[in-house]
Motif scaffolding. Structure first.
Motif, PDB file in Angstrom:
ATOM      1  N   SER A 138      -4.565   0.550   6.581  1.00  0.00           N
ATOM      2  CA  SER A 138      -4.235  -0.843   6.888  1.00  0.00           C
ATOM      3  C   SER A 138      -2.950  -0.969   7.698  1.00  0.00           C
ATOM      4  N   GLU A 139      -2.154   0.103   7.784  1.00  0.00           N
ATOM      5  CA  GLU A 139      -0.954   0.054   8.617  1.00  0.00           C
ATOM      6  C   GLU A 139      -1.272   0.334  10.085  1.00  0.00           C
TER       7      GLU A 139
ATOM      8  N   VAL B 181       0.834  -1.206   0.000  1.00  0.00           N
ATOM      9  CA  VAL B 181       0.000   0.000   0.000  1.00  0.00           C
ATOM     10  C   VAL B 181       0.868   1.256   0.000  1.00  0.00           C
TER      11      VAL B 181
ATOM     12  N   HIS C   3       0.418   2.769  15.107  1.00  0.00           N
ATOM     13  CA  HIS C   3       0.953   2.550  13.757  1.00  0.00           C
ATOM     14  C   HIS C   3       1.581   1.151  13.726  1.00  0.00           C
TER      15      HIS C   3
ATOM     16  N   ALA D 278       8.930   0.661   7.026  1.00  0.00           N
ATOM     17  CA  ALA D 278       8.227  -0.513   7.532  1.00  0.00           C
ATOM     18  C   ALA D 278       6.761  -0.352   7.183  1.00  0.00           C
ATOM     19  N   THR D 279       6.219  -1.311   6.470  1.00  0.00           N
ATOM     20  CA  THR D 279       4.843  -1.169   5.999  1.00  0.00           C
ATOM     21  C   THR D 279       4.217  -2.549   5.799  1.00  0.00           C
ATOM     22  N   THR D 280       3.035  -2.579   5.180  1.00  0.00           N
ATOM     23  CA  THR D 280       2.420  -3.858   4.869  1.00  0.00           C
ATOM     24  C   THR D 280       2.853  -4.273   3.472  1.00  0.00           C
TER      25      THR D 280
ATOM     26  N   THR E  63       2.135  -1.535  11.753  1.00  0.00           N
ATOM     27  CA  THR E  63       3.158  -2.123  10.884  1.00  0.00           C
ATOM     28  C   THR E  63       4.240  -1.111  10.524  1.00  0.00           C
ATOM     29  N   GLY E  64       4.142   0.083  11.063  1.00  0.00           N
ATOM     30  CA  GLY E  64       5.148   1.102  10.771  1.00  0.00           C
ATOM     31  C   GLY E  64       6.081   1.275  11.949  1.00  0.00           C
ATOM     32  N   CYS E  65       5.966   2.427  12.632  1.00  0.00           N
ATOM     33  CA  CYS E  65       6.885   2.715  13.727  1.00  0.00           C
ATOM     34  C   CYS E  65       6.411   2.108  15.052  1.00  0.00           C
TER      35      CYS E  65
ATOM     36  N   THR F 200       3.732  -8.049   7.115  1.00  0.00           N
ATOM     37  CA  THR F 200       4.490  -6.822   7.325  1.00  0.00           C
ATOM     38  C   THR F 200       5.905  -7.032   6.814  1.00  0.00           C
TER      39      THR F 200
ATOM     40  N   ARG G 228      -0.143   7.687   5.825  1.00  0.00           N
ATOM     41  CA  ARG G 228      -0.067   6.269   5.487  1.00  0.00           C
ATOM     42  C   ARG G 228      -1.480   5.691   5.386  1.00  0.00           C
ATOM     43  N   GLU G 229      -1.554   4.548   4.704  1.00  0.00           N
ATOM     44  CA  GLU G 229      -2.832   3.861   4.531  1.00  0.00           C
ATOM     45  C   GLU G 229      -3.365   3.344   5.870  1.00  0.00           C
TER      46      GLU G 229
END
Lengths: 207, 102
Positions: B16-17, A146, B60, A161-163, B62-64, A168, B13-14
């Motif tokens: 989904s994250e 995404v 967040h 870091a994302t999906t 899947t991110g930070c 992940t 960000r999207e």
């Protein structure tokens, strides 16, 4: 030197190590494959935590690694030979990737330099790294994540870091035409199968 | 789909994250021993369900992997502001009525 019990978790050459993708067989994509996927197995991974505003912490990391601490979000720093890297994961957390077998000495170097409130944890073996290159590598990423991987939003030296697919992953761009994916060990098979499927239309080469 | 600004990553960000983590600014009673059952139950189980401005916690994931707060309109789904943990919202239900935005 911090007063923490540490030991070399790398069992050495005498013990058989197995990549999470050890079971997959290669795929050949003809003479000009659009996507070339390679696994860089058995790298050393460390997570570092600390206060990025602490100057002595920044200096210590630079001394120990030879790379400055990335304090800006999603920044990836590599050493001269591009053999090791440190990337921003969150405001107080970084991922260090080094050549396999050197993770213990890297950890000890950090522990020798750093003082105060910090953490270094060896997480080698918990993930693996896949490199994507070829003319259609970007297309495959567009299909899979995404996150906006368009070059205007994803310059060289960025790591996010994302999906990825429904898992992940960390997507990194160390050079102009190479992309790196760091995926969890338990998701490696899924991500591999996803990549092969998504790359099929462009021709894919994996070994 | 939301397009959410992460105050730590400094980017949109999207959705989904992210994961929603419920109402924000819930204070644990300073002295749980002397709480009445009602006060303790209110802290543990009872949440606001406003029509309009709502302050929520998001992570967040899947991110930070940092938590942050968001002020969101539950009617229009509009995200009014995003702010870090420990900060107070600039936009509240009261300020919106007085400001005459709606």
């Amino acid at each position: 030197m911090s007063n923490v019990a540490v030991f070399d978790q790398n069992a050495g050459m005498g013990v058989l190590a197995e990549s999470p993708l050890a079971h997959v067989s290669g795929v050949k994509g003809g003479h000009t494959p659009g996507v070339v996927i390679r696994e860089k197995a058995f790298l050393g991974y460390l997570t570092l935590r600390g206060n990025s505003e602490d100057v002595s912490f920044q200096d210590g990391v630079k001394q120990a690694l030879g790379m400055p601490l990335p304090t800006e979000p999603m920044r990836l720093h590599q050493n001269q030979h591009k053999a090791s890297s440190i990337q921003w994961l969150s405001p107080d957390e970084w991922l260090i990737v080094v050549q396999g077998g050197t993770e213990y000495e890297t950890e000890m170097a950090l522990r020798a330099e750093l003082t105060g409130h910090f953490a270094v944890v060896n997480i080698s073996g918990g993930q693996t790294l896949l490199t994507l290159s070829g003319s259609a590598a970007l297309e495959v990423l567009h299909k899979s994540t995404v996150y906006d991987v368009h070059p205007r939003n994803f310059p060289v030296g960025k790591a996010v870091a994302t999906t990825f697919a429904k898992a992940t992953a960390i997507i990194r761009r160390p050079t102009e035409d190479t992309w790196e994916l760091i995926v969890r060990r338990s998701f490696a098979d899924y991500c591999y199968r996803w990549l092969i499927d998504a790359s099929q239309e462009f021709g894919v080469d994996y070994e | 789909m939301f397009y959410i600004y992460c105050p730590y990553c400094g980017e949109h960000r999207e959705e989904s994250e992210f994961r929603p983590k419920g109402q924000a600014h819930i204070m644990r009673p300073k002295d749980p021993e002397s709480c009445s059952d009602e006060e303790w139950a209110d802290y543990l189980f009872f949440r606001d369900n406003p029509k309009g401005v709502h302050h929520e916690m998001w992570v967040h994931a899947t991110g930070c992997r940092k938590f942050f707060n968001m002020t969101r309109d539950t009617v229009s789904y509009e995200i009014l502001e995003v702010y870090k943990m420990g900060e107070q919202p600039k936009i509240t239900a009261a300020s919106r009525v007085v400001g005459g935005e709606k």
